[in-house]
Design an enzyme around this catalytic site. Structure first.
Site, PDB file in Angstrom:
ATOM      1  NE  ARG A   1       0.259   1.447   3.322  1.00  0.00           N
ATOM      2  CZ  ARG A   1       1.209   2.327   3.546  1.00  0.00           C
ATOM      3  NH1 ARG A   1       2.489   1.937   3.639  1.00  0.00           N
ATOM      4  NH2 ARG A   1       0.960   3.609   3.676  1.00  0.00           N
TER       5      ARG A   1
ATOM      6  CB  ALA B   1       0.344   7.000  -3.639  1.00  0.00           C
TER       7      ALA B   1
ATOM      8  CG  ASP C   1      -3.015   8.169  -1.158  1.00  0.00           C
ATOM      9  OD1 ASP C   1      -2.916   8.687  -0.036  1.00  0.00           O
ATOM     10  OD2 ASP C   1      -2.649   7.014  -1.418  1.00  0.00           O
TER      11      ASP C   1
ATOM     12  CG  ASN D   1      -2.048  11.548   2.837  1.00  0.00           C
ATOM     13  OD1 ASN D   1      -1.527  10.667   2.126  1.00  0.00           O
ATOM     14  ND2 ASN D   1      -1.669  11.744   4.069  1.00  0.00           N
TER      15      ASN D   1
HETATM   16  O1  MRU Z   1      -4.464   3.160   2.206  1.00  0.00           O
HETATM   17  P1  MRU Z   1      -2.986   3.351   2.048  1.00  0.00           P
HETATM   18  O2  MRU Z   1      -2.190   2.787   3.165  1.00  0.00           O
HETATM   19  O3  MRU Z   1      -2.507   2.920   0.698  1.00  0.00           O
HETATM   20  O4  MRU Z   1      -2.826   4.931   2.121  1.00  0.00           O
HETATM   21  C1  MRU Z   1      -1.541   5.470   2.090  1.00  0.00           C
HETATM   22  C2  MRU Z   1      -1.506   6.931   2.283  1.00  0.00           C
HETATM   23  O5  MRU Z   1      -2.500   7.589   2.416  1.00  0.00           O
HETATM   24  C3  MRU Z   1      -0.143   7.573   2.210  1.00  0.00           C
HETATM   25  O6  MRU Z   1      -0.056   8.642   3.088  1.00  0.00           O
HETATM   26  C4  MRU Z   1       0.101   8.059   0.782  1.00  0.00           C
HETATM   27  O7  MRU Z   1      -0.095   7.024  -0.128  1.00  0.00           O
HETATM   28  C5  MRU Z   1       1.453   8.606   0.601  1.00  0.00           C
HETATM   29  S1  MRU Z   1       2.654   7.340   0.554  1.00  0.00           S
HETATM   30  C6  MRU Z   1       4.146   7.952   0.125  1.00  0.00           C
END
Ligand code: MRU
Length: 353
Positions: free
Chosen positions: A45, A47, A236, A246
Site C-alpha cells: 500500500r 501511492a 495519494d 491523503n
Molecule cells: O491506504 P494506504 O495505506 O494505501 O494509504 C496510504 C496513504 O495515504 C499515504 O499517506 C500516501 O499514499 C502517501 S505514501 C508515500
C-alpha cells in the site's frame, strides 16, 4: 534493511504489510492476479508502492500472455491493465504506472510479443529504481524545511514501506537527519488500518529515529502544548489547484495545524499530481470494508450490525497546505501555477545545495 517490493527471479516479492510489526513475512507472486489481489488487500500500500506493484504485476501478466501475434498480445495486455486499474481508486500513481506500461506497447509498434515482454519487465524495474531516486531528490529539497531540533508530526505511512524505498514524507525526515539535524517524530497511529503505529513506527525505529507514537485524537493536544514544529505527510493524489487527497484524518491534522500556526507540508512525487483534476472534490475516495472499523485483528470492538462509514482518504483543501515538496522542487501558492510549472519542468538530475 527490508525491501518493500522487488523483482526477483521473474517473480514479484513483497513484504506483507498487513502482518507488520509483529511478523516480517515476504510473499512471492508468480502471476498477475496475485499482485492485483495483493494491492486490493493491502499487502502492499502507499501511492508510489502501489504504482511500482502495478507495473511489476503488469509485467508479470504480460510475460504470461500466449499470443500468436501482436494484435492478440495487445488485446490481452489491455485486459490486464484494465483489471489492474480496478484494484484501488484513489492513488493516482496506480493509473500513472499503468499509463507508462501501456506506453511501452504503444511506443514500440514494430516489436513482436516476446520482445515487448522483455521491454515491459525492463520498464517495471526502471519505475522501481526511479522511485527511490525520486524520493532521495525530494528529500534534498524537503530537508531545507526542517530546522535542527525540530519535532515533526506525520500521519499514516509515507515511508520506505509506501514507496520502493526511502519514502516521501519520511524520506524528507531521513534527509534532514542525514544532513546532520536532530529531528524528533510524532507518528499518528492512523485509524482504522493503523499504518502509523504498525508501519511508520516500525520503519523509523529500525532506522534509530526518535519516534513517539500518539493516537490520532492526541494531535491537537500536542500542538497546543507547542510540542510540534511542523507537519509533513504524503499524498495519494494532488489536484491541479493543490488540494491533497491523503489518508483519512489528514484533513483534521491540517485544520489543527492552521489553528496552531504550524506549517503543513506535503511530500509527493510528480506522478502523484493529477493536473486533469481541477479540484479535490473530483478525486475518487475509496470506501473500504466495514470490518476495518468494527474489528481489530478479528476481535470485535463495536456492536454487531452497527452502521459504519469507512472512507480511506480525505481531501485537504489547498488553502491549508503551506508547500508541496516534489523531486523537482518545492511548490508554493498559488499551486495552480507552481504545480503546473514543476510538472512540465525537466527532472533534476543532481541538486547541488
Ligand atoms: O491506504 P494506504 O495505506 O494505501 O494509504 C496510504 C496513504 O495515504 C499515504 O499517506 C500516501 O499514499 C502517501 S505514501 C508515500
Amino acid at each position: 534493511m527490508f525491501k518493500t517490493i522487488e523483482w526477483k527471479n521473474n517473480n514479484v516479492v513483497m513484504i506483507d504489510q498487513r502482518l507488520l510489526p509483529n511478523e516480517e513475512v515476504y510473499r512471492t507472486y508468480k502471476d498477475f492476479p496475485g499482485v492485483a489481489e495483493a494491492i486490493r488487500k493491502m499487502v502492499v500500500r502507499g501511492a508510489p508502492a502501489i504504482g511500482v506493484a502495478a507495473a511489476m504485476g503488469i509485467a508479470l501478466g504480460a510475460s504470461g500472455i500466449k499470443a500468436k501475434g501482436r494484435k492478440e498480445f495487445a488485446g490481452k495486455f489491455e485486459r490486464i491493465c484494465k483489471l489492474m486499474a480496478a484494484t484501488r481508486p484513489t492513488a493516482v500513481n496506480l493509473f500513472w504506472a499503468i499509463k507508462r506500461m501501456k506506453g511501452v506497447v504503444k511506443g514500440n509498434p514494430k516489436l513482436a510479443p516476446d520482445e515487448l515482454k522483455e521491454k515491459l519487465v525492463q520498464e517495471a524495474k526502471k519505475i522501481h529504481v526511479e522511485d527511490i531516486e525520486i524520493n532521495k531528490q525530494m528529500g534534498k529539497f524537503g530537508s531545507r524545511l526542517i530546522k535542527n531540533r525540530a519535532t515533526v508530526l506525520t500521519h499514516c505511512n509515507a515511508g520506505a514501506l509506501a514507496t520502493a524505498g526511502y519514502g516521501t514524507a519520511l524520506g524528507v525526515i531521513r534527509a534532514a537527519i542525514e544532513d546532520g539535524k536532530k529531528v524528533k517524530v510524532f507518528a499518528d497511529e492512523t485509524r482504522p488500518f493503523l499504518q502509523g503505529s504498525r508501519l511508520t513506527a516500525w520503519e523509523l525505529m529500525k532506522d534509530g529515529i526518535d519516534t513517539t507514537l500518539i493516537t490520532d485524537n492526541m494531535a491537537g493536544y500536542m500542538m497546543k502544548k507547542e510540542l510540534i514544529d511542523l507537519v509533513i505527510v504524503g499524498a495519494d493524489r494532488i489536484a491541479a489547484n493543490g488540494d491533497v487527497a491523503n489518508k483519512i484524518g489528514t484533513y483534521s491534522v491540517a485544520v489543527l495545524a492552521r489553528e496552531h500556526k504550524i506549517p503543513f507540508y506535503v511530500a509527493a512525487p510528480i506522478s502523484t499530481i493529477d493536473l486533469s483534476i481541477k479540484h479535490g472534490d473530483k478525486i475518487p475516495i475509496e470506501e473500504r470494508d466495514r470490518k476495518e472499523v468494527t474489528h481489530i485483528k478479528n476481535i470485535p470492538i463495536a456492536p454487531d450490525r452497527i452502521k459504519v462509514k469507512n472512507p480511506a482518504f480525505d481531501v485537504t483543501p489547498h488553502k491549508l497546505v503551506t508547500a508541496i515538496v516534489t523531486e523537482r522542487g518545492i511548490a508554493r501558492k498559488p499551486f495552480e501555477k507552481s504545480l503546473k510549472k514543476l510538472a512540465v519542468s525537466p527532472p533534476v538530475i543532481n541538486n547541488e545545495k
